[in-house]
Design a protein around this motif. Sequence first.
Motif, short mmCIF file in Angstrom:
data_model
loop_
_atom_site.label_atom_id
_atom_site.label_comp_id
_atom_site.label_asym_id
_atom_site.label_seq_id
_atom_site.Cartn_x
_atom_site.Cartn_y
_atom_site.Cartn_z
N THR A 148 0.81 -1.22 0.00
CA THR A 148 0.00 0.00 0.00
C THR A 148 0.84 1.26 0.00
O THR A 148 0.33 2.36 -0.22
N ARG A 230 -3.68 3.52 1.40
CA ARG A 230 -4.53 3.12 2.52
C ARG A 230 -5.75 4.02 2.72
O ARG A 230 -6.86 3.51 2.95
N HIS A 234 -10.90 1.97 1.05
CA HIS A 234 -12.28 1.73 1.48
C HIS A 234 -13.27 1.97 0.34
O HIS A 234 -14.43 1.53 0.41
N GLU A 263 -6.09 -5.72 5.56
CA GLU A 263 -6.74 -4.97 6.63
C GLU A 263 -7.59 -3.83 6.07
O GLU A 263 -8.64 -3.49 6.61
N HIS A 264 -7.15 -3.26 4.95
CA HIS A 264 -7.83 -2.11 4.38
C HIS A 264 -8.80 -2.48 3.26
O HIS A 264 -9.63 -1.65 2.87
N LYS A 266 -11.39 -5.13 3.30
CA LYS A 266 -11.92 -6.12 4.23
C LYS A 266 -12.41 -7.39 3.54
O LYS A 266 -12.37 -8.48 4.14
#
Length: 310
Positions: A148, A230, A234, A263-264, A266
């Motif tokens: 990222t 990052r 989303h 983690e980013h 999901k």
Amino acid sequence: MPPATQTFKTPDGAQLAFRVHGPEHVGSVRPLVLIMGMSGVMEDWSPLVEALAVSRPVLISDHRAIGASLAPPEWDMDLSHEGMALDVLHLVASLGKAWRSVDMLGWSMGGHILQVLLTLPSAKEAKQGGLDVEGIHVAHAILTGTMTKLPRGDFHPDMIAEAAAKAPKDQRKRIMSQMLMEYQYFPEWLQSSQDNRDLVRRRVDVSLATKRPQEIIGLQIMAISNVDTRPELHRIPRSLPVLVIHGLRDRMVAYPESEVLMEHIKHAKRLQTPTDQIGHFWFDFLPGKYWRESIDEFLQQQGTPGAAKL
């Protein structure tokens, strides 16, 4: 014999070299677009591209000013991930209606570019799932050996430069290429068989036979260092299936970088390979048939409905 190299002229005048492997005409299977990493050129995709092209058309290309591609006539040397993402999208759009819906795979810097492409301001969730961006529908995304942000790893350019400086002038380029290529693997694998060492030697020969200007690689490194995806990840909707492939023994991009990525995003899934002893040149560690079948299986999956957080 590889397919013929073709060229595409970008809006700002760059000449992008590309090849389409596999069936000449796109049928019921979506084409797959491969996005190359830092310092890489089309030749580096072999033998993966040939394996993948058994099932579908596969597009490979050289980023601007490297390999067989040329920079614009009056280029200000401004190289960015967004610009390289738009190069890919404009190239795909030039291939016609049959390429309006594609799957994409990015490796290393190419995966970093793919993340930027999927989060461009113009990227919107498509009614049928996936993303529409700049007139292209992206149905699946595969992120391989990527990150990222500027990644952690064992790669130390200063050590390569120091070793090359001590060598005779006519040997420096090969020594640098050899050391850099060895970072794509890991010591135990290199020492385990002559076949493995011969494979690396062949890749060094390819590297020396193709155009990889140091100044362009430097610009690519700067482009990587200028991007942290990052805050934008989303925006990738759950209806766009995302697969992550990352070897535990990756020395160029440390394995924990893929944990940050997941983690980013999901809903991303990790490919569970038969062995985790895989380095940065990931497709050299398992047979092409395995990669084709695993990737084909993923590309048949449907995403989960649900809009991204914009």
